[in-house]
Design an enzyme around this catalytic site. Structure first.
Site, mmCIF file in Angstrom:
data_model
loop_
_atom_site.group_PDB
_atom_site.id
_atom_site.type_symbol
_atom_site.label_atom_id
_atom_site.label_comp_id
_atom_site.label_asym_id
_atom_site.label_seq_id
_atom_site.Cartn_x
_atom_site.Cartn_y
_atom_site.Cartn_z
ATOM 1 N N ASN A 284 0.845 -1.191 0.000
ATOM 2 C CA ASN A 284 0.000 0.000 0.000
ATOM 3 C C ASN A 284 0.881 1.241 0.000
ATOM 4 O O ASN A 284 2.106 1.150 -0.047
ATOM 5 C CB ASN A 284 -0.950 -0.017 1.207
ATOM 6 C CG ASN A 284 -0.192 -0.172 2.521
ATOM 7 O OD1 ASN A 284 0.562 0.697 2.925
ATOM 8 N ND2 ASN A 284 -0.404 -1.314 3.182
ATOM 9 N N ASP B 185 -4.509 -6.351 4.718
ATOM 10 C CA ASP B 185 -5.621 -7.144 5.262
ATOM 11 C C ASP B 185 -5.565 -8.597 4.794
ATOM 12 O O ASP B 185 -6.014 -9.504 5.500
ATOM 13 C CB ASP B 185 -6.961 -6.540 4.849
ATOM 14 C CG ASP B 185 -7.210 -5.195 5.517
ATOM 15 O OD1 ASP B 185 -6.782 -5.024 6.671
ATOM 16 O OD2 ASP B 185 -7.824 -4.332 4.875
ATOM 17 N N ILE C 69 -3.174 -7.684 14.020
ATOM 18 C CA ILE C 69 -2.162 -7.447 15.053
ATOM 19 C C ILE C 69 -2.722 -6.605 16.189
ATOM 20 O O ILE C 69 -2.548 -6.911 17.372
ATOM 21 C CB ILE C 69 -0.926 -6.773 14.438
ATOM 22 C CG1 ILE C 69 -0.312 -7.667 13.354
ATOM 23 C CG2 ILE C 69 0.108 -6.453 15.522
ATOM 24 C CD1 ILE C 69 0.789 -7.004 12.552
ATOM 25 N N PHE D 252 -4.935 3.094 14.705
ATOM 26 C CA PHE D 252 -5.133 4.105 13.668
ATOM 27 C C PHE D 252 -6.185 3.592 12.694
ATOM 28 O O PHE D 252 -6.237 2.387 12.409
ATOM 29 C CB PHE D 252 -3.826 4.376 12.918
ATOM 30 C CG PHE D 252 -3.004 5.489 13.520
ATOM 31 C CD1 PHE D 252 -2.791 6.671 12.827
ATOM 32 C CD2 PHE D 252 -2.442 5.350 14.782
ATOM 33 C CE1 PHE D 252 -2.043 7.693 13.376
ATOM 34 C CE2 PHE D 252 -1.694 6.359 15.344
ATOM 35 C CZ PHE D 252 -1.494 7.548 14.638
ATOM 36 N N LYS E 46 -12.382 -3.781 18.687
ATOM 37 C CA LYS E 46 -11.030 -4.253 18.999
ATOM 38 C C LYS E 46 -10.604 -3.956 20.435
ATOM 39 O O LYS E 46 -9.475 -4.244 20.826
ATOM 40 C CB LYS E 46 -10.026 -3.655 18.010
ATOM 41 C CG LYS E 46 -10.305 -4.065 16.568
ATOM 42 C CD LYS E 46 -9.179 -3.687 15.631
ATOM 43 C CE LYS E 46 -9.491 -4.131 14.212
ATOM 44 N NZ LYS E 46 -8.364 -3.896 13.279
#
Length: 404
Positions: free
Chosen positions: A212, A281, A309, A325, A343
């Site tokens: 990316n 991903d 992670i 983030f 999460k």
């Protein structure tokens, strides 16, 4: 203004980026700075001493022994006069000389003779920037309390594309202004901060991979700011061309799986985990042992989900203070709040990657920092300053959690 009446000595070495320096001088004087200019012999091939004299209002210096100076020791007078010594552009050659303490002209002698605050704006071909010798010299200079401004990434005069371009005059000025503000990021003494940064690469075959646009700049800026605030910083970095911030422990990885393994090996010893990395991903379900040959008009590949992670860290029995983030192009706050809850994060920093000039590969960014019962918007600014603003929020929330 923070630069009003500051004595700035601009030392220009011989790179093509020297053509930007009259504009740099003009921007500094517009803020009330007193600017004097030093040119190397090769710099005069790229920029006119007369133009620099016109915009600075002062004579330009290029000789180690100046007959017009007191006792013909102009370099000592200039060294004592300066509050700030800025080398821009700083070529690979000049960086090597300064790192080794060589003083064979006015610029390099001033560097040794002054007690001014030292700044370098590197500028060179992208391959020269990546060279091991340049990286070594960069590290040596940062250990000598030299502040580096840039370099930036983009198309270069030679036609190459990559890191090595001198930062724009406005970014250099912003860095100098910010340095005078004495902004504190909070006290991170006795804390270990684990940070992930940059992209990951997921192999398809021995030649190709998917990745990316993450440059790693935000994560590296946070690492630098946390280290300066007193933390022990471990930086787990995907592939980038960025130099390691002084005093930071850097561990290089390539894939998401490697990043996970490295993070889990160090997370138990950290107090704060900040996940800025743009982790892929998905990865290919099968990595070809040989280069995939071009045969048909269409190629079908199968992918499997990579480990999360951030979620694995946050779900540990005794997790560190965990900061995520969220880079989103639409419904930014909605998706960020979902991620915060799903999460089990302490904080999430959301950035809108659809905003022009911000985010990936830019030196500027803005963040919307969100936690369970509050939020704070950090307006667009240089990533180094943004890192400090973010750490201030993290420090406040971390201390609040510890005392609650």
């Amino acid at each position: 203004m923070q630069l009003h009446n500051k004595n700035i000595l601009l030392a220009i070495s011989g790179g093509i980026a020297a053509y930007k320096t009259p504009d740099l001088v003009r921007k500094l004087t517009a803020l009330g700075a007193n600017v004097r200019v030093v040119l190397t012999t090769s710099a005069k091939a790229f920029v006119s001493p007369l133009s620099l004299q016109a915009v600075s209002g002062n004579p330009v210096h290029d000789s180690l022994l100046d007959p017009a100076a007191e006792a013909a020791m102009g370099h000592i007078e200039l060294a004592k006069w300066a509050d700030i010594l800025l080398v821009a552009p700083a070529t690979a050659n000049i960086m090597a000389k300064l790192a080794l303490g060589i003083a064979d002209d006015l610029l390099t002698t001033l560097f040794l003779a002054t007690t001014a605050r030292l700044y370098l704006a590197p500028a060179m071909n992208q391959q020269m920037w990546q060279a091991p010798a340049t990286r070594r010299n960069y590290a040596l200079l940062t250990q000598m309390d030299v502040t580096m401004i840039g370099p930036a990434s983009g198309e270069q005069a030679c036609g190459d594309v990559g890191y090595g371009r001198m930062s724009q005059p406005e970014d250099i000025v912003a860095e100098l202004v910010g340095a005078q503000e004495h902004v504190t990021c909070g006290d991170f003494s006795d804390k270990t901060v684990l940070i992930t940064a940059g992209p990951t690469r997921e192999a398809l075959d021995p030649v190709r991979y998917i990745t990316n646009h993450s440059s790693g700049k935000m994560g590296y800026a946070i690492a630098q700011a946390a280290q300066r605030a007193g933390a022990r910083v471990i930086l787990v970095s995907g592939p980038t061309q960025l130099a390691t911030p002084a005093g930071v422990e850097r561990i290089d990885v390539t894939s998401a799986q490697q990043m996970l393994e490295t993070v889990m090996a160090h997370v138990k010893s950290c107090d704060i985990f900040i996940a800025t990395a743009a982790v892929a991903d998905y990865r290919a379900s099968h990595i070809s042992q040989n280069k995939i040959k071009k045969k048909d008009d269409e190629l079908t590949l199968t992918f499997v989900k990579n480990p999360d992670i951030l979620k694995e860290v946050a779900c540990l029995p005794t997790p560190p203070f965990t900061v995520g983030f969220a880079a989103e192009s639409q419904n930014v706050e909605h998706y960020a709040r979902q991620k915060l809850i799903n999460k089990k994060l302490d904080i999430i920093a959301a950035n809108d990657i659809s905003r022009e000039g911000l985010g990936f590969n830019s030196d500027q960014n803005a963040l919307h920092v969100i936690w369970a019962d509050g939020d704070k918007r950090l307006e667009p600014q240089n990533k180094k300053h943004l890192a400090c603003a973010l750490l201030t929020v993290i420090n406040d929330r971390y201390n609040n959690k510890k005392t609650s």
